[in-house]
Design an enzyme around this catalytic site. Structure first.
Site, PDB file in Angstrom:
ATOM      1  N   ASP A 126      43.338  47.757  88.302  1.00  0.00           N
ATOM      2  CA  ASP A 126      42.385  46.776  87.770  1.00  0.00           C
ATOM      3  C   ASP A 126      41.159  46.787  88.664  1.00  0.00           C
ATOM      4  O   ASP A 126      41.286  46.872  89.895  1.00  0.00           O
ATOM      5  CB  ASP A 126      43.024  45.368  87.794  1.00  0.00           C
ATOM      6  CG  ASP A 126      42.624  44.521  86.595  1.00  0.00           C
ATOM      7  OD1 ASP A 126      41.519  44.716  86.080  1.00  0.00           O
ATOM      8  OD2 ASP A 126      43.433  43.664  86.195  1.00  0.00           O
ATOM      9  N   HIS A 140      32.472  47.488  86.503  1.00  0.00           N
ATOM     10  CA  HIS A 140      33.479  46.419  86.527  1.00  0.00           C
ATOM     11  C   HIS A 140      34.896  46.953  86.643  1.00  0.00           C
ATOM     12  O   HIS A 140      35.820  46.183  86.891  1.00  0.00           O
ATOM     13  CB  HIS A 140      33.338  45.560  85.269  1.00  0.00           C
ATOM     14  CG  HIS A 140      32.107  44.704  85.281  1.00  0.00           C
ATOM     15  ND1 HIS A 140      32.135  43.364  85.585  1.00  0.00           N
ATOM     16  CD2 HIS A 140      30.796  44.999  85.075  1.00  0.00           C
ATOM     17  CE1 HIS A 140      30.911  42.865  85.545  1.00  0.00           C
ATOM     18  NE2 HIS A 140      30.069  43.845  85.235  1.00  0.00           N
TER      19      HIS A 140
END
Ligand code: GDG
Length: 469
Positions: free
Chosen positions: A365, A157
């Site tokens: 991110d 992720h």
């Protein structure tokens, strides 16, 4: 039909509506095929019972929720030390924040071994196992070492950094060999996938078999980018819900004379919060007309408060917000409303919808779901503008956002100014394109694509025993 077994550090009860989009989506797939969700219970015990950690199983409809507790020593080394003190900073390109204490990797390995031992008896021969995130990279290798031959997929992720940053981790070769024990490895962005390919070519002489397949460490692994999405329909329904509508109306009333900017992040150094505040300060300094007319609401939800780098970022942010309000605030206007608190999920869409601009400006991110939630919550007739860091995985997909370099204070301030001024027609066009993208690549696309590929692994490999590491 094969049964799905999801393994993640923490699990969520898919029946509870408070669960986020990812939990809902995984829960939905699990509900459809019937399955198991295995992970840490979130509970800590001083010491394991004499015969070791026990698995607790709860049946939630057709889904078995299986959890184990962690003892203090494992929690400190596996979770705080290695996962959040080594892998999180390094994978977000922050070698300066990593703490390579030699004991942590042992704890990380120990917990992954324990997870493998506890999961094994719950497995059936034709299960598909899908492991989530950086806490569990070695899990497939540990399962294979115990003889597990099922198909195992993995999804990271968070970003995967370039090979030379990865190589700074003592034991990186062990870690990456573990990653290659999966049948399918999924990344958020093409950039991360490319870093993986470059690493295994340079460090492990992997052979490219084409179409995302590699021969490496004596086995075949399939890798690709599968950008995670949100459940757009579910989020739009939440936006129409009572809590969100009430929040929207309150915000509109309260800020009727102002344009709202919004930031919603876990309080984490990867999210670029101090840089965002500096850019906002620059906006107020450069464009005096924005004083009194723009208000930034920043929600920074508490996160990992037992990791010291997180206390530092909290203090830096508090001091910046204080100084901006001190320097620019008026009796009837505060430029920044900063909250170190969690907002109820049902209210978030109302806040997004009431905002003219969203600031999603992480320094790095994996994807960033807030960007997608903001788009989903907008009124297509009068939508807000997304200011998005080029260093979020989402930037590969969301090209119609205003892309910024968060390290460039002046450039980011200029983009925020542009966003505040953007004419309605342009806002509508950009939003329509962004909405189409997040609809096409929603969380169901993400789940289905990955599980379909994992399912195919079975057909192609039938008759070929899994190669053990
Ligand atoms: C990791 C990766 C990747 C935030 N504050 C509140 C709140 N949130 C919710 C948001 C959103 C989620 O948390 C945050 O997701 P992000 O994607 O922005 O970031 P991470 O938590 O760092 O997630 C990231 C993600 O995994 C999925 O793969 O995109 O790159 O770092 O849903 O809405 N929710 C509520 N109150 C808050 O105050 N209710």
């Amino acid at each position: 039909m094969s049964r799905l077994v999801v393994v993640s550090n923490r699990i969520a009860d898919p029946r509870k509506t408070a669960a986020g989009g990812l939990a809902v989506a995984l829960g939905e797939v699990l509900n459809n095929s019937g399955g198991v969700w295995f992970g840490w219970s979130g509970k800590l015990v001083d010491q394991y019972p004499g015969d070791g950690p026990q698995v607790q199983v709860h049946q939630a409809g057709p889904v078995k929720l299986a959890t184990v507790d962690l003892d203090q020593a494992d929690y400190q080394s596996y979770y705080v030390g290695y996962s959040n003190g080594v892998l999180w900073p390094v994978f977000h390109y922050r070698l300066d924040l990593a703490d390579f204490d030699a004991g942590y990797i042992e704890g990380y390995r120990r917990v992954n071994q324990m997870f493998a031992r506890k999961l094994l008896p719950l497995l059936r021969p034709d299960d598909i196992i899908w492991v989530q995130d950086y806490h569990l990279i070695p899990l497939a290798a540990e399962l294979r070492a115990l003889g597990c031959q099922q198909r195992i997929g993995y999804f990271l992720h968070i970003p995967l950094p370039p090979p030379l940053i990865l190589a700074a981790i003592p034991g990186h070769d062990w870690l990456m060999k573990g990653l290659c024990s999966y049948d399918l490895v999924g990344f958020q962005a093409e950039a991360d996938h490319e870093h993986f390919c470059r690493y295994i070519e340079a460090e492990a002489h992997a052979q490219n078999l084409g179409e995302g397949r590699w021969r490496v460490f004596n086995r075949t692994v399939h890798a690709g980018a599968f950008p995670i999405g949100i459940d757009v329909k579910e989020f739009q329904a939440l936006t129409d819900g009572e809590e969100a509508r009430e929040m929207y109306q309150r915000m509109k009333r309260e800020y009727s004379r102002r344009k709202l900017l919004v930031g919603v992040d876990r309080l984490d150094y990867s999210k670029g919060l101090p840089q965002r505040m500096r850019a906002f300060r620059e906006l107020l300094a450069k464009h005096p007309e924005t004083r009194k007319s723009a208000t930034l609401i920043q929600i920074a939800s508490p996160s990992r408060e037992d990791v010291s780098a997180y206390t530092d970022i909290l203090h830096e942010l508090e001091s910046l917000c204080g100084s901006i309000n001190g320097n620019y605030g008026e009796l009837d206007w505060m430029p920044v409303r900063y909250m170190h608190r969690t907002v109820a999920r049902g209210r978030l869409p109302g806040l997004y919808r009431a905002s003219r601009v969203a600031l999603v400006t992480p320094l790095r991110d994996g994807m960033n779901l807030v960007a997608k939630e903001f788009i989903a919550a907008q009124d297509p007739e009068d939508p807000g503008v997304l200011v998005l860091s080029r260093f979020a995985g989402a930037a590969e997909q969301l090209k119609e956002a205003l892309l910024v370099n968060p390290y460039d204070t002046e450039g980011t301030a200029a983009a925020i100014h542009l966003a505040l001024q953007m004419p309605l027609e342009e806002r509508r066009e950009r939003h329509a394109a962004l909405l189409a993208t997040i609809r096409q690549y929603d969380v169901h696309w993400w789940c289905d694509t990955i599980l379909h590929l994992l399912g195919q692994a079975e057909a192609e490999e039938t008759g070929t025993p899994w190669l053990r590491l």
